[in-house]
Structure formats: C-alpha cells, structure tokens
Design an enzyme around this catalytic site. Structure first.
Site: not given
Length: 311
Positions: A141-143, A145
């Site tokens: 998961l993105d930082v 998100t």
C-alpha cells in the site's frame, strides 16, 4: 539514524608533501574517493582551515575529519510504530491495519516508519523469501494510503499468497472519495500504467505501460464528490489514483494527481482519500476463503462527513 565520527590526527613525517586526499586515505583508512567526497563536503580541516583535495600536507599539521556513517537505506530498523493494528495473526499470516504515513518496507529516500520494521520490533517472525527488506511482503500500500494488508509469516504462505496476487485471485476492495461524479456511475478502467515521462515520482496512463484494470461502482454521490467502491484486478503502483485522475475525477486530497487544493483544505485532508477496506483470499494453510476489513481512519471519516453535509 546517521551517526558521525570526529577524529583529529597529526600528519606524520612520512606523509610530508602528500595530497590531502591521499594522506587521509592512509591516516583514516578511507578510500581516496571517500576522502575527496568528505573534503568537497567541507568536513575536512587542516590546522583549522578547510582544504582542497589536491592541497599538500606538512608534517606536524593537524588533520580534523568528520566522517558520517554510511547508513544502509534498505536496513530494517525494528521499531514499534504507533497506529498499526493487528487484525489477525496465526502461524501462516499476519493481517494488519496500516495507518497513513507508514511505508510497507524500507527504500532509498524513505527514512520514516515501515510495516516490516514494526513487525520486527513487535517480535513477529516473518518469511525469509524475497529481499531482506521485503521479507514476507506479498502486496503493498502507498505511504499515503491506509487500510488492510496481509504479510506472510511462513515460507509456504509466502509462496501461495504471492501466486494468488499474481494470478489475480485475491479480492482487493478499496473505497475512494473522488471529485465530481464519474460517468458512467459504474464502470471499468482498462488503461496501461507506466512512469510519468516528466516526474519519476508519479505514474501515468502510458501506451507502453503495464496492463492495469480497475473496476469502480458509485456508493454515494454528493455535491462535490462521490464515494466509490473500487476493485483492483491488477496491482500497479498508484493504480487507483492514476486511473481516477485519468477520468478527470482524482481522489479528493490527491494533489500529486491534480486534486483541488481548496477542496482538500475544506475537508481537512493532507493526503488522498483512499482506503483499503477489505481483503479476501484463500488461507494459504487451510484453503478456506477468509476476508478481513478495516474501518475508515479519523481523517477520512471526517472528510467524508464534511462532503455529506455540504449543500
């Protein structure tokens, strides 16, 4: 954390007339290249004055050197990260609720907290497959998100889950609050994604990109924004953000991909409104279908209420 080593040595007679970088290499045990870099950074003084690498040293002169330690950007630093919740834990997997501002694993340029660092600090034993900084990681998961994600604890679980993600048998469900109203209200975005040609920290729909498929359905339509349920068929970096921006309906708060900064301020967001709400897959040991969920964190819940109340 970067540490420094401050050392002062007197130039011996045997190095009289040597260049400073050569003398440093002999006296401090660093390479000529490293010595030159330290000199260029202003970290070297000869009798209290800065020097150039080709300056010559005299016997009896005092060479003062500050040597920062070289920190491996991929080193996993065990630390308890506030806000990471454990949703499920057994011998094969651990399912977590990842907060915003936490990366999944270390990477060059990132010095903040990581999921793998937290698990190491909390005493979890993770599968050793993969690069050391990404052990057990089968998804990301993105930082910026938040939401639910699974990490493999056993070698067998790692292999099974990696294949499940590769074969697209994992149900990855996100909620996204996007600007405006997508038309149609329900649809599929099938558009390849590659690195942005002008900004390497961004991605974009590119003809020569990797196949990327996003399914969306409108759950709520409000005056300024719509709440979507999104199912990912593929798992490209920034996929939902890129596809929504390509539809001209970027995630609220996602300034990187063209969101309205005024609306972001109005709803109090400092990141994109995007949350991994559910993750479903066959358990790698039992074969049973399992599903795990995460509720909206406070910042996203607040922003959604502001949007719902807007008239």
């Amino acid at each position: 954390m970067t540490q420094t080593d401050h050392r002062s040595l007197t130039v011996p007679d045997g190095l009289a007339g040597e260049r400073v970088d050569a003398a440093m290499a002999r006296m401090f045990g660093v390479s000529r290249t490293r010595a030159a870099d330290l000199i260029a950074a202003g970290l070297v003084q000869l009798d209290g004055a800065e020097v150039g690498k080709s300056d010559r040293v005299l016997p009896g002169a005092v060479l003062d050197v500050t040597i920062p330690s070289l920190v491996d950007p991929l080193e996993v630093v065990p630390e308890i990260v506030e806000g990471i919740g454990i949703i499920h834990d057994d011998d094969a997997i651990v399912v977590i609720d990842k907060p915003v501002g936490v990366a999944v694993h270390p990477s060059p340029g990132w010095s903040g907290p990581t999921v793998v660092g937290h698990l190491a600090g909390a005493g979890f034993r993770i599968a050793t497959s993969g690069a050391s900084e990404r052990q057990g990681i089968v998804q990301r998961l993105d930082v910026g998100t938040s939401g639910v994600m699974v990490i493999a604890k056993s070698e067998h679980a790692y292999s099974v889950l990696k294949n499940a993600f590769r074969n697209r048998t994992v149900d990855k469900t996100y909620h996204a609050l996007v600007q405006g109203h997508p038309d149609p209200l329900e649809g599929t975005v099938d558009a390849p994604i590659g690195r942005h040609p002008k900004a390497d920290y961004k991605f974009a729909v590119m003809a020569d990109g990797r196949a990327s498929v996003t399914h969306y359905n409108t759950l709520e339509a409000h005056r300024f924004a719509s709440l979507l349920e999104v199912h990912l068929e593929t798992g490209r970096t920034h996929q939902i953000r890129v596809h929504m921006a390509a539809l001209k309906h970027p995630c609220v708060g996602d300034l990187t991909y063209g969101a309205d900064p005024t609306l972001a301020r109005r709803v109090g967001l400092e990141r994109q409104w995007l949350h991994a709400v559910r993750l479903g897959f066959e358990h790698p040991e039992t074969g049973e279908h399992v599903s795990y969920a995460s509720t909206y964190p406070d910042d996203l819940a607040h922003a959604l209420e502001v949007i719902r109340d807007a008239t």
